[in-house]
Design a protein around this motif. Structure first.
Motif, PDB file in Angstrom:
ATOM      1  N   LEU A  24       0.834  -1.208   0.000  1.00 17.48           N
ATOM      2  CA  LEU A  24       0.000   0.000   0.000  1.00 17.48           C
ATOM      3  C   LEU A  24       0.869   1.259   0.000  1.00 17.48           C
ATOM      4  O   LEU A  24       0.563   2.234  -0.689  1.00 17.48           O
ATOM      5  N   GLU A  25       1.962   1.234   0.744  1.00 17.77           N
ATOM      6  CA  GLU A  25       2.892   2.373   0.731  1.00 17.77           C
ATOM      7  C   GLU A  25       3.414   2.611  -0.674  1.00 17.77           C
ATOM      8  O   GLU A  25       3.567   3.748  -1.113  1.00 17.77           O
ATOM      9  N   LYS A  26       3.706   1.511  -1.364  1.00 14.46           N
ATOM     10  CA  LYS A  26       4.302   1.602  -2.701  1.00 14.46           C
ATOM     11  C   LYS A  26       3.252   1.767  -3.793  1.00 14.46           C
ATOM     12  O   LYS A  26       3.582   1.834  -4.979  1.00 14.46           O
ATOM     13  N   LYS A  27       1.977   1.710  -3.382  1.00 15.74           N
ATOM     14  CA  LYS A  27       0.857   1.819  -4.334  1.00 15.74           C
ATOM     15  C   LYS A  27       0.946   0.769  -5.450  1.00 15.74           C
ATOM     16  O   LYS A  27       0.755   1.062  -6.636  1.00 15.74           O
ATOM     17  N   VAL A  28       1.289  -0.445  -5.060  1.00 14.10           N
ATOM     18  CA  VAL A  28       1.384  -1.550  -6.023  1.00 14.10           C
ATOM     19  C   VAL A  28       0.107  -2.373  -5.928  1.00 14.10           C
ATOM     20  O   VAL A  28      -0.257  -2.826  -4.833  1.00 14.10           O
ATOM     21  N   PRO A  29      -0.589  -2.568  -7.066  1.00 14.40           N
ATOM     22  CA  PRO A  29      -1.794  -3.410  -7.002  1.00 14.40           C
ATOM     23  C   PRO A  29      -1.439  -4.866  -6.710  1.00 14.40           C
ATOM     24  O   PRO A  29      -0.378  -5.341  -7.127  1.00 14.40           O
ATOM     25  N   PHE A  30      -2.311  -5.530  -5.985  1.00 17.63           N
ATOM     26  CA  PHE A  30      -2.035  -6.936  -5.653  1.00 17.63           C
ATOM     27  C   PHE A  30      -3.342  -7.655  -5.370  1.00 17.63           C
ATOM     28  O   PHE A  30      -4.361  -7.025  -5.094  1.00 17.63           O
ATOM     29  N   ASP A  31      -3.289  -8.973  -5.439  1.00 15.46           N
ATOM     30  CA  ASP A  31      -4.432  -9.804  -5.045  1.00 15.46           C
ATOM     31  C   ASP A  31      -4.097 -10.454  -3.727  1.00 15.46           C
ATOM     32  O   ASP A  31      -2.927 -10.727  -3.439  1.00 15.46           O
ATOM     33  N   ILE A  32      -5.128 -10.722  -2.952  1.00 13.86           N
ATOM     34  CA  ILE A  32      -4.889 -11.394  -1.680  1.00 13.86           C
ATOM     35  C   ILE A  32      -5.867 -12.564  -1.555  1.00 13.86           C
ATOM     36  O   ILE A  32      -7.045 -12.425  -1.858  1.00 13.86           O
ATOM     37  N   THR A  33      -5.353 -13.703  -1.171  1.00  7.92           N
ATOM     38  CA  THR A  33      -6.173 -14.902  -1.005  1.00  7.92           C
ATOM     39  C   THR A  33      -6.067 -15.332   0.449  1.00  7.92           C
ATOM     40  O   THR A  33      -4.959 -15.519   0.962  1.00  7.92           O
ATOM     41  N   TYR A  34      -7.216 -15.440   1.107  1.00 12.63           N
ATOM     42  CA  TYR A  34      -7.204 -15.815   2.522  1.00 12.63           C
ATOM     43  C   TYR A  34      -7.406 -17.321   2.668  1.00 12.63           C
ATOM     44  O   TYR A  34      -8.231 -17.909   1.962  1.00 12.63           O
ATOM     45  N   ILE A  35      -6.661 -17.896   3.592  1.00 16.83           N
ATOM     46  CA  ILE A  35      -6.882 -19.309   3.893  1.00 16.83           C
ATOM     47  C   ILE A  35      -7.178 -19.442   5.393  1.00 16.83           C
ATOM     48  O   ILE A  35      -6.899 -18.524   6.170  1.00 16.83           O
ATOM     49  N   ASP A  36      -7.709 -20.611   5.728  1.00 10.40           N
ATOM     50  CA  ASP A  36      -7.983 -20.915   7.132  1.00 10.40           C
ATOM     51  C   ASP A  36      -6.798 -21.728   7.644  1.00 10.40           C
ATOM     52  O   ASP A  36      -6.564 -22.841   7.180  1.00 10.40           O
ATOM     53  N   LEU A  37      -6.055 -21.141   8.588  1.00 14.82           N
ATOM     54  CA  LEU A  37      -4.834 -21.824   9.048  1.00 14.82           C
ATOM     55  C   LEU A  37      -5.141 -23.075   9.868  1.00 14.82           C
ATOM     56  O   LEU A  37      -4.287 -23.934  10.024  1.00 14.82           O
ATOM     57  N   SER A  38      -6.383 -23.160  10.375  1.00 12.83           N
ATOM     58  CA  SER A  38      -6.709 -24.376  11.132  1.00 12.83           C
ATOM     59  C   SER A  38      -7.144 -25.503  10.189  1.00 12.83           C
ATOM     60  O   SER A  38      -7.372 -26.628  10.614  1.00 12.83           O
ATOM     61  N   ASN A  39      -7.245 -25.179   8.921  1.00 14.91           N
ATOM     62  CA  ASN A  39      -7.618 -26.192   7.933  1.00 14.91           C
ATOM     63  C   ASN A  39      -6.919 -25.824   6.620  1.00 14.91           C
ATOM     64  O   ASN A  39      -7.549 -25.380   5.664  1.00 14.91           O
TER      65      ASN A  39
END
Ligand SMILES: N[C@@H](CCC(=O)N[C@@H](CS)C(=O)NCC(=O)O)C(=O)O
Length: 220
Positions: A24-39
């Motif tokens: 965000l500081e660098k203003k670089v676009p990105f995708d984020i994928t969330y996972i469940d760490l317990s599974n």
């Protein structure tokens, strides 16, 4: 320029948050994928040698370890958030490493099962914070006016300190005036404010409740 960056994340992970702040500081676009760490999904276990987030995917390659990911992100998006002088840069890297142990210490305090156990952990954390207090600039940020990678590394810690203070009156920064100045400068920054999911506080509180944290027990 599109960098095709994907971060694999867990919604409450402070280590991934460091990379989000940097992006965000660098203003670089990105995708984020969330996972469940317990599974953990099989595809994630295939990708991640440590089984931990963050993992960065780019150009068909995988990079792990938040400090390394941040250095990579910094290098591909000049100007750098690291100082140029090799000795000062080495010191910044050392503080980044150090800040990981602050996060571990904070986790131990937050998830202690009773006040005695928490106080033991808090003592150790306070000693570490005393070292940091001596090393931070006159402010507002770690090295003065300019945001650096140490700021990105420490901001998730400060955000959790603030949350514990507001919800439970537990302020581990009490008495550390420089750290307090630094904390408020970081928490005011958009890159830090928008580095977590919208329901970050509610999710954090749920997790503390589920972990039967001493802070939650005492607030009832
Ligand atoms: N040294 C690692 C620490 C990452 C880490 O501990 N991530 C936690 C989530 S906040 C994790 O993935 N834990 C899963 C596990 O240990 O199984 C880094 O800086 O990237």
């Amino acid at each position: 320029m599109s960098q095709n960056i994907e971060l694999i994340s867990f919604k409450l992970c402070p280590f991934v948050q460091r990379s989000v702040i940097t992006l965000l500081e660098k203003k670089v676009p990105f995708d984020i994928t969330y996972i469940d760490l317990s599974n953990k999904p099989d595809w994630f276990l295939e990708l991640s040698p440590t089984g931990k987030v963050p993992v960065l995917k780019t150009q068909g390659e995988v990079v792990f370890e938040s400090a390394v990911i941040n250095e990579y992100l910094d290098e591909i998006t000049p100007p750098s958030l690291h100082p140029k002088d090799p000795l000062i840069k080495a010191k910044h890297r050392a503080w980044i490493e150090f800040s990981s142990s602050l996060l571990m210490g904070q986790y131990k305090v937050a998830f202690a099962q009773d006040r005695n156990a928490a106080e033991e952990e808090q003592k150790a954390l306070t000693k570490q914070l005393a070292h940091l207090e001596k090393s931070v600039s006159d402010g507002p940020l770690f090295a003065g006016q300019d945001f650096c990678l140490v700021d990105a590394a420490v901001a998730p810690f400060f955000m959790r300190v603030d949350l514990h203070n507001r919800h439970f009156g537990v302020d581990i920064l009490d008495g550390f005036s420089r750290l307090k100045t630094w904390q408020s400068a970081l928490l005011d920054r958009d890159s830090v404010r928008y580095s977590v999911v919208d329901n970050f506080e509610a999710l954090t509180m749920e997790r503390l409740e589920a972990g039967n944290s001493w802070m939650v027990q005492e607030s009832k």
